[in-house]
Structures are given as structure tokens and as C-alpha cells.
Design an enzyme around this catalytic site. Structure first.
Site, PDB file in Angstrom:
ATOM      1  N   HIS A 125      -6.602  -5.568   2.581  1.00 32.00           N
ATOM      2  CA  HIS A 125      -5.814  -4.657   1.743  1.00 32.00           C
ATOM      3  C   HIS A 125      -5.697  -5.137   0.293  1.00 32.00           C
ATOM      4  O   HIS A 125      -4.852  -4.638  -0.457  1.00 32.00           O
ATOM      5  CB  HIS A 125      -4.418  -4.454   2.346  1.00 32.00           C
ATOM      6  CG  HIS A 125      -4.439  -3.684   3.632  1.00 32.00           C
ATOM      7  ND1 HIS A 125      -3.481  -3.827   4.607  1.00 32.00           N
ATOM      8  CD2 HIS A 125      -5.328  -2.767   4.113  1.00 32.00           C
ATOM      9  CE1 HIS A 125      -3.762  -3.021   5.632  1.00 32.00           C
ATOM     10  NE2 HIS A 125      -4.886  -2.385   5.344  1.00 32.00           N
ATOM     11  N   CYS A 133      -8.431  -3.877 -15.170  1.00 33.97           N
ATOM     12  CA  CYS A 133      -8.316  -2.815 -16.162  1.00 33.97           C
ATOM     13  C   CYS A 133      -9.184  -1.646 -15.699  1.00 33.97           C
ATOM     14  O   CYS A 133     -10.377  -1.813 -15.429  1.00 33.97           O
ATOM     15  CB  CYS A 133      -8.772  -3.296 -17.540  1.00 33.97           C
ATOM     16  SG  CYS A 133      -8.849  -1.952 -18.761  1.00 33.97           S
ATOM     17  N   CYS A 157      -4.239  -2.998 -20.815  1.00 34.90           N
ATOM     18  CA  CYS A 157      -5.165  -4.059 -21.209  1.00 34.90           C
ATOM     19  C   CYS A 157      -5.090  -4.277 -22.722  1.00 34.90           C
ATOM     20  O   CYS A 157      -5.251  -3.327 -23.492  1.00 34.90           O
ATOM     21  CB  CYS A 157      -6.584  -3.662 -20.794  1.00 34.90           C
ATOM     22  SG  CYS A 157      -7.870  -4.801 -21.329  1.00 34.90           S
ATOM     23  N   CYS A 160      -8.659  -3.183 -24.460  1.00 31.00           N
ATOM     24  CA  CYS A 160      -9.140  -1.809 -24.637  1.00 31.00           C
ATOM     25  C   CYS A 160      -8.062  -0.740 -24.475  1.00 31.00           C
ATOM     26  O   CYS A 160      -8.314   0.432 -24.727  1.00 31.00           O
ATOM     27  CB  CYS A 160     -10.281  -1.522 -23.660  1.00 31.00           C
ATOM     28  SG  CYS A 160      -9.716  -1.342 -21.943  1.00 31.00           S
ATOM     29  N   THR A 198       1.551  -8.715  13.735  1.00 31.86           N
ATOM     30  CA  THR A 198       1.229  -7.331  13.398  1.00 31.86           C
ATOM     31  C   THR A 198       1.495  -6.424  14.592  1.00 31.86           C
ATOM     32  O   THR A 198       1.218  -6.786  15.736  1.00 31.86           O
ATOM     33  CB  THR A 198      -0.235  -7.168  12.942  1.00 31.86           C
ATOM     34  OG1 THR A 198      -0.528  -5.774  12.783  1.00 31.86           O
ATOM     35  CG2 THR A 198      -1.212  -7.788  13.925  1.00 31.86           C
ATOM     36  N   SER A 199       2.048  -5.256  14.311  1.00 33.30           N
ATOM     37  CA  SER A 199       2.322  -4.277  15.368  1.00 33.30           C
ATOM     38  C   SER A 199       1.087  -3.447  15.689  1.00 33.30           C
ATOM     39  O   SER A 199       1.114  -2.599  16.576  1.00 33.30           O
ATOM     40  CB  SER A 199       3.471  -3.357  14.943  1.00 33.30           C
ATOM     41  OG  SER A 199       3.205  -2.795  13.670  1.00 33.30           O
ATOM     42  N   ASN A 221       3.203 -11.625  18.806  1.00 33.63           N
ATOM     43  CA  ASN A 221       4.037 -10.755  17.971  1.00 33.63           C
ATOM     44  C   ASN A 221       5.447 -10.727  18.551  1.00 33.63           C
ATOM     45  O   ASN A 221       5.634 -10.882  19.756  1.00 33.63           O
ATOM     46  CB  ASN A 221       3.452  -9.329  17.927  1.00 33.63           C
ATOM     47  CG  ASN A 221       4.028  -8.503  16.785  1.00 33.63           C
ATOM     48  OD1 ASN A 221       4.086  -8.960  15.641  1.00 33.63           O
ATOM     49  ND2 ASN A 221       4.471  -7.301  17.082  1.00 33.63           N
TER      50      ASN A 221
END
Length: 246
Positions: A125, A133, A157, A160, A198-199, A221
Site C-alpha cells: 500500500h 511531485c 514542489c 515546479c 490482519t483481519s 491475530n
């Protein structure tokens, strides 16, 4: 089976394994004081006269339409600069150093695995420590990003003028397929897959389980998951506490 017996079984599996892959979620980081963002309260937007859920607040739509609200929620609820690795992070780094563990695959966007010493960390993720940028493509680290955020509500940025977007996967966005493909490769060749904290409800990350063809599938878990039936060892406890007992 009592927990002590399960811990002994887990120890035996780890000792006998040649290639372990760990797949972790929010529960790995909550023990370091980073809350699962789903437990965060939504914020009220005067623009639309409504409350937003955390999922809505870190969506691509929110980023485009209401960037000030997006960046405000992101900074307050997804960045924890003072968080330190916990026992789970250090134990996994130790397994990697010993040549037992080949990869950590994580749904978390923090940098705690790297801070603990893990080298091969696949962050499906994205990561808070990489901010890009959207105009020129220049990459900024977390400290640089936060410094820009102090100057303006939506960071731009200095080179730019383009908006600087965190390199994290927002709702409505696709995953980085290069990282996802490497995660598939690692899981496909592992003899032991340990899933912790984690579920197993966030897709498409949870679909990674289907690529495991090895001998030992371990689920650790605090609460049960709808994938428990697939595992040959299930431990309902905090991931850090389980690793401490090893």
C-alpha cells in the site's frame, strides 16, 4: 489446543522452515502506538455539510476534490513520526538476518520494519517516506514533505509548483503491480507463510493467500478471521506477544 502448545508448535515449524514469508497488517503496528485508521473518527466538512468516514477521507476522490481536508486527515491520522518498532518488527528482522525469512509483505505504510533492520520489505500500500511531485516527478522524504506542509495546507514542489502526493495507495487507486507481483513470487516459493495482525478483509492484498502452495500456513491475530479454516495453526493473540513467547 492451548496457547502454550501452539507456541511450541510454531517454534518447531519456524525451526524446520527453510523459506518463511511474513504477511502483516495494522495489528503489527498498533503495538507501536499506531492506531488502525479505521478506528479514527471522521471529520465534518462545512463544504458538503456532512461527516466523512476515514475510508472516504483517504480516497482518490477526496484528494482531488477536497485536498485540504485530505491532507489534514492524512497528516493527523496516518503519520506517527515518534513510533518505534516493537518486538514483532525486531523478531522478523532477526529471522531475516538468520536466513530463515525471505520477505516481509506489509499492508502498513509506516517504516517500522525498516527501522528494526528488515531489508526486503514489500509495502503493497505504499510508504509515508516517499512523496512524489505530480508534475515533475521529484521524490521527497517524510521530513521534507512535512516541512512543506507547515508552509501551506496543500504541499507544492518548490522546483515546479506541482502538488506533492504521498506515495500511498488511496481508496479507488490500484496497487503498485511491480511490488504486488514480487509479493506473489515470494509467497509462491515459501514453505511457510505467517500472517499476522490482519483481519484479512482488505482486497486485493488479501488475495495473496491464494498463491501460497507451501506446507505451513500460520494465522496470528487477536480476533478470528474468515480465513482461519485455511490455516494449519491459528493463534488468537497479539503478534508481538506471540513472538516474545518464542
Amino acid at each position: 489446543m492451548e496457547n502454550l502448545e501452539k507456541i511450541n508448535q510454531l517454534r518447531k515449524i519456524i525451526n524446520e522452515s527453510k523459506k518463511i514469508v511474513f504477511f502483516g497488517g495494522a495489528g503489527v503496528s498498533t503495538e507501536s502506538g499506531i492506531p488502525d485508521f479505521r478506528s479514527a473518527n471522521g471529520i465534518y466538512s462545512k463544504k458538503l455539510n456532512r461527516h466523512f468516514s476515514p475510508e472516504e477521507l483517504i480516497s482518490h476522490t477526496m484528494y482531488l476534490r477536497y485536498p485540504k481536508d485530505f491532507y489534514d486527515f492524512y497528516k493527523k491520522n496516518l503519520i506517527y513520526k515518534d513510533a518505534k518498532p516493537n518486538f514483532a518488527h525486531f523478531y522478523l528482522a532477526k529471522l531475516e538476518k538468520e536466513g530463515k525469512l525471505s520477505a516481509v509483505i506489509t499492508q502498513n505504510i509506516d517504516c517500522l520494519h525498516e527501522m528494526a533492520g528488515s531489508k526486503n520489505v514489500l509495502k503493497v500500500h505504499g510508504t509515508i517516506d516517499r512523496n512524489i511531485c505530480t508534475k515533475c516527478g521529484k521524490v521527497y522524504n517524510l521530513d521534507e514533505f512535512l516541512n512543506f506542509c507547515k508552509k501551506e495546507e496543500v504541499p507544492h514542489c518548490p522546483d515546479c509548483g506541482g502538488v506533492i502526493k504521498p506515495d500511498v495507495t488511496l481508496y479507488e487507486e490500484g496497487l503498485n503491480m511491480e511490488i504486488f507481483s514480487e509479493a506473489i513470487r515470494q509467497i509462491s516459493s515459501a514453505d511457510t507463510l505467517i500472517i499476522g495482525g490482519t483481519s484479512l478483509i482488505v482486497y486485493p492484498a488479501v488475495s495473496l493467500i491464494q498463491y501460497f502452495k507451501g506446507k505451513n500456513l500460520i494465522l496470528i491475530n487477536k480476533s478470528s478471521t474468515d480465513k482461519d479454516y485455511l490455516a494449519n495453526l491459528v493463534i488468537h493473540d497479539k503478534i508481538g506477544e506471540v513472538f516474545k513467547k518464542l
